[in-house]
Design an enzyme around this catalytic site. Sequence first.
Site, PDB file in Angstrom:
ATOM      1  N   GLU A  43       2.247  -9.214  11.413  1.00  0.00           N
ATOM      2  CA  GLU A  43       1.985  -8.838  10.026  1.00  0.00           C
ATOM      3  C   GLU A  43       3.314  -8.463   9.345  1.00  0.00           C
ATOM      4  OE1 GLU A  43      -0.769  -5.628  10.220  1.00  0.00           O
ATOM      5  OE2 GLU A  43      -1.254  -5.683   8.097  1.00  0.00           O
TER       6      GLU A  43
ATOM      7  N   ASP B  43       0.767  -1.245   0.000  1.00  0.00           N
ATOM      8  CA  ASP B  43       0.000   0.000   0.000  1.00  0.00           C
ATOM      9  C   ASP B  43       0.800   1.300   0.000  1.00  0.00           C
ATOM     10  OD1 ASP B  43      -1.793  -2.038   0.428  1.00  0.00           O
ATOM     11  OD2 ASP B  43      -2.620  -1.241   2.277  1.00  0.00           O
TER      12      ASP B  43
HETATM   13  C1  DGY Z   1      -5.577  -2.118   4.435  1.00  0.00           C
HETATM   14  O1  DGY Z   1      -6.696  -1.747   4.769  1.00  0.00           O
HETATM   15  O2  DGY Z   1      -4.549  -1.728   4.995  1.00  0.00           O
HETATM   16  C2  DGY Z   1      -5.414  -3.104   3.357  1.00  0.00           C
HETATM   17  O3  DGY Z   1      -4.065  -3.284   3.055  1.00  0.00           O
HETATM   18  C3  DGY Z   1      -6.171  -2.750   2.126  1.00  0.00           C
HETATM   19  O4  DGY Z   1      -6.125  -3.823   1.231  1.00  0.00           O
END
Ligand code: DGY
Length: 443
Positions: free
Chosen positions: A410, A175
């Site tokens: 994560e 992201d």
């Molecule tokens: C989040 O909400 O951080 C996710 O990566 C979106 O896919």
Amino acid sequence: MKTIDYEALLQQAKTILANNWTGAFTKPAPHLYPHQWNWDAGFIALGHSHYDMERACQELRSLFRGQWDNGLLPQIVFQAPAAGGRYFPGADFWQTHTSSEAPGDPITSGITMPPVHGFVLWELWQNSGEDPQLIPFLKELFPKVKALHEYLYEYRDPMHEGLVYIRHPWESGTDNSPTWDEALARIAIDKMKLPTYERQDLQHKKAAAQRPNDSDYDRYIYLVDLFRRHHYDEGEMEAHCPFKIQDPLFNGILCYSNECMAKLAELLAEDPEDFYGWHAFTRGALNEKLWNRVTARYDSYDLHQQALIPTYTANSFIPLLGGVPDPQQAQRMMATMMGTHVQERDDIWNCPTYALDQAKVDFQKYWRGPVWININWMLSKGMQRYGFAEDAQLLREQSLELIDTFGFHEYFDPRKEQTENGYGTDGFSWTAALCIDFINKNK
Ligand code: DGY
């Protein structure tokens, strides 16, 4: 190297997957991500496939219930009822019902994610020990994955050059990668016109400091709003989207999935030609357009600016997975990686997702430096195929050591001097699933 009790670690990983199982699919994490995510489901299925193939199949079936008529496989499938936790942007925000292509049930988001599913099917077949009982499932999924690849080549490759583009940072799976910074910064935000929204991810206090910034989020929401205003019409989105990037991770994964789908086609007596063709097409384009012979990395390309984006993330090495570089290129990529990511130094956990010599590296922030287990998994697989078996082994071992020491997070801080290296949510499903895969491959 620390001694690891692999049996105990395996049991912990299975417990995490069992706890995140909802009855129909596995949540990526207990609270932060309460629905089903696209590439998460692929990695999670890999974990299940080592001990519960039925569940692995159900995971993928569940995900593909959300596939659109035009082949798009959504980034999120809002499986009802969403068990535990709240997520923004949720089903209401996306308004995907305004597209005639979207399924009415389940409700989904309106963008996609890296197409891992072709190679995941191949891995399932391998992990089953080539069990003929899996064939009906592979036959069932084959046309769905093919429809996804058709969608990508039809709607995401406007110049028919063999490279597909992403139109939202969430489509990249990485992201807030520094690679998107400039393209996002060019999007001017008028707060008065931006829909009002409240982030849910910041409620999870421990994760908040390591999540993307508000200015990133404004742009994520701006793009979603743009798509929904155009009712997810492909032509309109193509014409108006200010963020269109060809990324080596997305295309490297696509290459590998094409290759695996060709092998599956042979197995299932389907026609493999499209997949062989796509594999060669995308491989050639990655080498012609995105290969940077100076840095020995694959760069990204901004279709809007018509310019390459020098790329210093681990994404630039993912084409190893898809057999994209020739052996000399691969050798050079390994040297680059050794210099800037996978350090032979013993103060760094491998593999930081952003080059350590870049000024913007941030060891704590999401996709701007931390180690992610799915990246380690793809890189180790890529290294293995090029004969860098020791490096591949190192990545597997370090991944397991990180998980064993800090938990099923994560993402992880690459600096060994830190004592609390696990970040983001705990009990993260793909960390558990790929841990199971690593342990099985290490046997
Ligand atoms: C989040 O909400 O951080 C996710 O990566 C979106 O896919």
